[in-house]
Enzyme design. Sequence first.
Site, mmCIF file in Angstrom:
data_model
loop_
_atom_site.group_PDB
_atom_site.id
_atom_site.type_symbol
_atom_site.label_atom_id
_atom_site.label_comp_id
_atom_site.label_asym_id
_atom_site.label_seq_id
_atom_site.Cartn_x
_atom_site.Cartn_y
_atom_site.Cartn_z
ATOM 1 N N ASP A 22 -42.891 -27.611 -22.936
ATOM 2 C CA ASP A 22 -42.886 -27.905 -21.688
ATOM 3 C C ASP A 22 -42.655 -26.422 -20.806
ATOM 4 O O ASP A 22 -42.567 -25.537 -21.495
ATOM 5 C CB ASP A 22 -41.476 -28.604 -21.445
ATOM 6 C CG ASP A 22 -41.076 -28.856 -20.070
ATOM 7 O OD1 ASP A 22 -41.741 -29.260 -19.530
ATOM 8 O OD2 ASP A 22 -39.737 -28.516 -19.974
ATOM 9 N N ILE A 23 -42.491 -26.654 -19.609
ATOM 10 C CA ILE A 23 -42.697 -25.404 -18.697
ATOM 11 C C ILE A 23 -41.402 -25.379 -17.747
ATOM 12 O O ILE A 23 -40.608 -24.352 -17.897
ATOM 13 C CB ILE A 23 -43.858 -25.342 -17.847
ATOM 14 C CG1 ILE A 23 -45.030 -25.395 -18.672
ATOM 15 C CG2 ILE A 23 -43.730 -24.155 -16.822
ATOM 16 C CD1 ILE A 23 -46.635 -25.345 -17.954
ATOM 17 N N ASP A 24 -41.244 -26.177 -16.814
ATOM 18 C CA ASP A 24 -40.023 -25.984 -16.079
ATOM 19 C C ASP A 24 -38.774 -26.518 -16.820
ATOM 20 O O ASP A 24 -38.727 -27.462 -17.450
ATOM 21 C CB ASP A 24 -40.133 -27.130 -14.863
ATOM 22 C CG ASP A 24 -41.334 -26.540 -14.022
ATOM 23 O OD1 ASP A 24 -41.294 -25.623 -13.228
ATOM 24 O OD2 ASP A 24 -42.567 -27.241 -14.149
ATOM 25 N N ASP A 200 -36.673 -29.838 -22.139
ATOM 26 C CA ASP A 200 -35.452 -29.780 -21.112
ATOM 27 C C ASP A 200 -35.056 -30.979 -20.690
ATOM 28 O O ASP A 200 -33.710 -31.060 -20.201
ATOM 29 C CB ASP A 200 -35.264 -28.565 -20.311
ATOM 30 C CG ASP A 200 -35.963 -28.882 -18.891
ATOM 31 O OD1 ASP A 200 -35.323 -28.835 -17.805
ATOM 32 O OD2 ASP A 200 -36.964 -29.086 -18.909
#
Length: 266
Positions: A22-24, A200
């Site tokens: 995942d990124i953000d 997250d």
Amino acid sequence: MSTLSNLTEPNVPQDAWCLFLDIDGTLLEHAAHPDAVVVGDELRTLLAGLELQLDGALAFITGRSIAAVDHLFQPLRLRAAGLYGLEHRLTRDGPVEAAGEPADIAALAEEIEAELGSADVYIERKGPILAIHTRAAPQLLQRATQLVEQALGRLPVGYRVLAGNAGVELMPLEAAKGAAIRRFLDLPAFAARRPVFLGDDTSDENGFEAVNEMDGISIRIKPSGPTAARHVLAGVGEALAWLAAVSQRNLDGSTGLVHPLNGRSR
């Protein structure tokens, strides 16, 4: 579901493995506006190195569009599933299977923008997904959630509402990170590798469940409640440090399982 008390810091597999990110909130700290985040050269170098070390078995699994991901990480164009798996780039630098915006979602976006659109609420139109970001205006999250839930009754069957840490999204049922991960695992670059997934948010839980079913390693960043993930890292800084230690272990050619946060072999 795991609770905070029984989550452990992750090891990395000794055998062949692949990495989904995942990124953000995982690689980048959240910002009030998605376009406000910045990717540094150190992160680009780390990701490029890991992708090389894993023989290409690395992919972003994100709610962002692939076009937005490419803009953030340019010049890198890694494998990616965007819009929770509604878009795919299955090969590095390859073509993108894109998803357009249906007319009914466009109309709904305009309605919500008319009521909530302001400097503090950002309505993000991502093809068939509508995201309302309320990080800068948490008092409006309840109203935003009401608006998209009420819209379900007049949209075609096949949509769902997903609440996040600081916003809410309306998306097709087939938008699921677990399905995106499974699609990559069918590719030669990922086949026969143990999946590792870092995320997250609530949108990552479906991915954790899929990885757990395949005896993979599921890692939630900064969890605030029960999670399907079996491991935890305290924040973005710790996630980046973990990935950097994993990369260094690969460069060193060390053997056995390594606990990257303290460098001890196990």
